[in-house]
Scaffold this motif. Sequence first.
Motif, mmCIF file in Angstrom:
data_model
loop_
_atom_site.group_PDB
_atom_site.id
_atom_site.type_symbol
_atom_site.label_atom_id
_atom_site.label_comp_id
_atom_site.label_asym_id
_atom_site.label_seq_id
_atom_site.Cartn_x
_atom_site.Cartn_y
_atom_site.Cartn_z
ATOM 1 N N ALA A 123 -31.596 117.092 33.203
ATOM 2 C CA ALA A 123 -30.496 117.532 33.850
ATOM 3 C C ALA A 123 -30.512 117.447 35.335
ATOM 4 N N GLY A 124 -31.895 117.965 36.034
ATOM 5 C CA GLY A 124 -32.085 117.709 37.320
ATOM 6 C C GLY A 124 -31.998 116.206 37.818
ATOM 7 N N VAL A 125 -32.681 115.250 37.140
ATOM 8 C CA VAL A 125 -32.885 114.142 37.386
ATOM 9 C C VAL A 125 -31.331 113.100 37.476
ATOM 10 N N PRO A 141 -33.794 120.629 30.943
ATOM 11 C CA PRO A 141 -33.684 120.789 32.399
ATOM 12 C C PRO A 141 -34.159 119.765 33.472
ATOM 13 N N ALA A 142 -35.545 119.263 33.054
ATOM 14 C CA ALA A 142 -35.828 118.357 34.252
ATOM 15 C C ALA A 142 -35.026 116.849 33.990
ATOM 16 N N LEU A 172 -28.470 114.909 38.152
ATOM 17 C CA LEU A 172 -27.687 115.449 39.443
ATOM 18 C C LEU A 172 -28.256 114.885 40.621
ATOM 19 N N VAL A 173 -29.692 114.716 40.914
ATOM 20 C CA VAL A 173 -30.377 114.232 42.194
ATOM 21 C C VAL A 173 -29.796 112.779 42.292
#
Length: 336
Positions: A16-18, A13-14, A20-21
């Motif tokens: 995936a967040g990287v 999840p981390a 996207l951001v």
Amino acid sequence: MRTVLLRLLGALPALAGVILVTFLLTRVLPGDTASYFAGPTASAESIAQIRAELGLDRPLPEQFFRYVTALAQGHLGMSLTTGQPVLADLTARLPASVELTLAALLLAMGIAIPLGILAAVKQGSWADHLCRIVVTAGVSLPVFFTGLLLVYVFYFILGWSPAPLGRLDAFASAPPTVTGLYLVDSLLAGDMETFRASLAQMALPVATLGLFALAPIARISRGSMLAVLSADFVRTARASGLSPRYVILTYAFRNAMLPVLTTLGMVFSFLLGANVLVEKVFAWPGVGSYAVEALIASDFAPVQGFVLTMAILYVLLNLAIDLLYGLVDPRARMDA
């Protein structure tokens, strides 16, 4: 293995967040990729054509979907500045950054840990005052200022250091590639001349990064050692008649290193960020300078690939530190 797999799954999840951001930030930054590569004299039709070829005229969700699909296939995109796949560029430049970062981290640990322990054992002595000065200097001085200062003193004034222009000087040739780390590859090839040339080129950038990393490690080492020396088991060991050297090295040192191991992950992340500035100051051909050049040119793919690579390295390093923590402290291994 079960712990490793669970930690890797927890990191997804981390990551995936990287992804996207980073994608969103590269799209909102000022600058137009199509206009930059079309040139200042290009017509509006030419710019529109380049934008269509790059897929920048499509809706943002569609661009993100295409980017994630390419990532799933192992493609990080093409670099418009170099004309090469981003993965190939990162693979060629990553060893230079890793060598610089690891050398700086080892230098910082080799100085900061003994200095912090000595400052804790001999409070109020010259070692304690030196530790405070070093910590203050490491926290206060920006890495680019430290790098420029070292270049000015040791290259421009004293002439002791070679020109800060990359990993090797103009008279040395790169060793046969095995690991991509010039120091290691030159030793494997038995080429001591290249080893000395590479070591000389690394001296100033490693010292710059090492001073930056030294401050938090020395501070944590001193504070942790002070806490351990006041613990009951250390007082019991001293009351049993054991020598001070044996008590410090056998009982106190191992327990004092647990917070230091936790700090290493944070320090490594600091070094990854500072690496970008140091590589520009010393013309070091690493991924940091590669990302800065791509960012100036509004080249999105290398920037996204750089951030994703740094995130993966950070996750893997923290996993390694957690495993090492379990080896040092059996209680952590049993809890896991």
